[in-house]
Enzyme design. Structure first.
Site, PDB file in Angstrom:
ATOM      1  CD  GLU A   1      37.395  39.296  12.658  1.00  0.00           C
ATOM      2  OE1 GLU A   1      38.356  39.384  11.869  1.00  0.00           O
ATOM      3  OE2 GLU A   1      37.523  39.290  13.901  1.00  0.00           O
TER       4      GLU A   1
ATOM      5  CG  ASP B   1      31.444  42.638  15.828  1.00  0.00           C
ATOM      6  OD1 ASP B   1      31.447  41.890  16.816  1.00  0.00           O
ATOM      7  OD2 ASP B   1      31.403  43.879  15.919  1.00  0.00           O
TER       8      ASP B   1
ATOM      9  CG  ASP C   1      39.293  36.222  13.737  1.00  0.00           C
ATOM     10  OD1 ASP C   1      38.774  36.693  14.767  1.00  0.00           O
ATOM     11  OD2 ASP C   1      40.519  36.291  13.506  1.00  0.00           O
TER      12      ASP C   1
ATOM     13  CD  GLU D   1      33.061  38.464  15.187  1.00  0.00           C
ATOM     14  OE1 GLU D   1      32.366  39.325  15.722  1.00  0.00           O
ATOM     15  OE2 GLU D   1      34.308  38.450  15.255  1.00  0.00           O
TER      16      GLU D   1
END
Lengths: 236, 236
Positions: free
Chosen positions: A48, A52, A121, A124
């Site tokens: 994650e 991102d 979450d 990502e």
């Protein structure tokens, strides 16, 4: 389930993982790892973290190229609209990612599977796994299919603020006085109507109406942007 | 000046721009564009927008690979330490970028050339220009030369907080009571010395001393991390 997921990714997005373990990791919550301590599983959080940054770059790159005249301030706001947790959970649902998450029993019972924060979450972590397994180009391809069309469907329009847009467009070479003047106000209290004109350098550039002064000002700013031909810089 | 800059980039970093205009754009402030309205110049802000995301990914990717056991929370904090405007201006100065910025006369007079905020912007716009002209691999190479060695030189150590580190390491599978107990306090008022022990599950895991309770707690947490063998996950 794994087979169904693999097929879905291949058919919908043309993605076939080389390392299935990365995909597993992206869809595994810590609660599931804790319930299966002997399987040497990893949970999604590190992916994650990486996803991102990957997603942020892919979006930045895309809007930078697509809107070659858009100034930095508006690029930054558009990116913020596309790179935020509200959008992520919508994307994850659009891809039916909730079906494939591995949760511990307690979390399952508590309804985590449909929780926005978990879906964010997972969106990502999925991006992070695709990046590691397939590289940036595959993430870009996925975003071309799933994310970027949303720009044209108006998903991010609410984040635009015409008054700020106008201010930035006008003041690009330094401060200019932008004045919003109330022209008219009538109607009953529960259906009040306001009319506003925006005046720039003593010139009336647009009028707008609305049920509040703020809404009328936004409409006037939009009219001024249209008059100045600046709408083209926005979406499209 | 342009020649000197090109030579510097080639010699120091092995970077040779295909499109010199991108490099010009990255180092041109709006004030300079305004003073030369007929030259069709662009200023750096859009490249800064892009470079920000490029740099964030390159750093994320690097620390993700370098610290394969580091949990998400600490990765995020380390990234924040490396991706922030304070660091950017230090990097820009390290590369002598201030010499090559094109400013308007007023800004020059006002001392903008040595302003941290401008140097930050230029660092990011440079990264954006390298990415567009040369691709991600060249940005990675530049960071290998200029940025990543700073990790080993301790540039980012101040951002680490041992108490938080310890908490995260201990609580990875759920809440655990971590108790800091004052063992001793003596010395004159202007040179007071504190001694603290950190107790986890009724076991003393480390003691630390310092001139404040807070400093002693940090030292105790660091001792506990060392005892638990967690220091290896940090830097190195």
């Amino acid at each position: 389930m794994q087979k169904e997921f693999d097929d879905m990714l291949a058919q919908q997005y043309g993605i076939k993982f080389n390392d299935e373990k990365l995909l597993d990791e992206a869809f595994t919550q810590a609660s599931y790892v804790n319930e299966h301590p002997d399987q040497g599983l990893k949970f999604y959080e590190r992916l994650e973290f990486l996803g991102d940054a990957v997603y942020q770059l892919v979006v930045s790159d895309y809007i930078f190229e697509r809107y070659p005249e858009m100034p930095q301030g508006r690029l930054t706001r558009l990116r913020a609209a596309m790179v935020n947790r509200h959008s992520f959970s919508r994307f994850a649902r659009e891809c039916n990612f909730e079906k494939y998450i591995r949760l511990g029993k307690g979390e399952e019972k508590a309804g985590a599977r449909n929780r926005d924060s978990l879906l964010c979450d997972i969106f990502e972590s999925f991006i992070g796994a695709v990046y590691l397994d397939q590289g940036l180009a595959t993430v870009q391809h996925f975003c071309q299919l799933v994310i970027f069309p949303k720009l044209d469907e108006g998903w991010f329009d609410e984040f635009f603020d015409h008054k700020t847009e106008l201010q930035e467009a006008i003041q690009i070479n330094g401060p200019v006085a932008i004045d919003y003047q109330l022209l008219d106000e009538d109607g009953p209290d529960n259906d009040r109507q306001f009319k506003v004109v925006v005046v720039i350098n003593q010139e009336s550039l647009g009028t707008g109406e609305g049920h509040s002064k703020k809404a009328a000002e936004q409409a006037a700013a939009k009219a001024a942007l249209d008059k100045l031909g600046i709408q083209d810089q926005k979406l499209q």
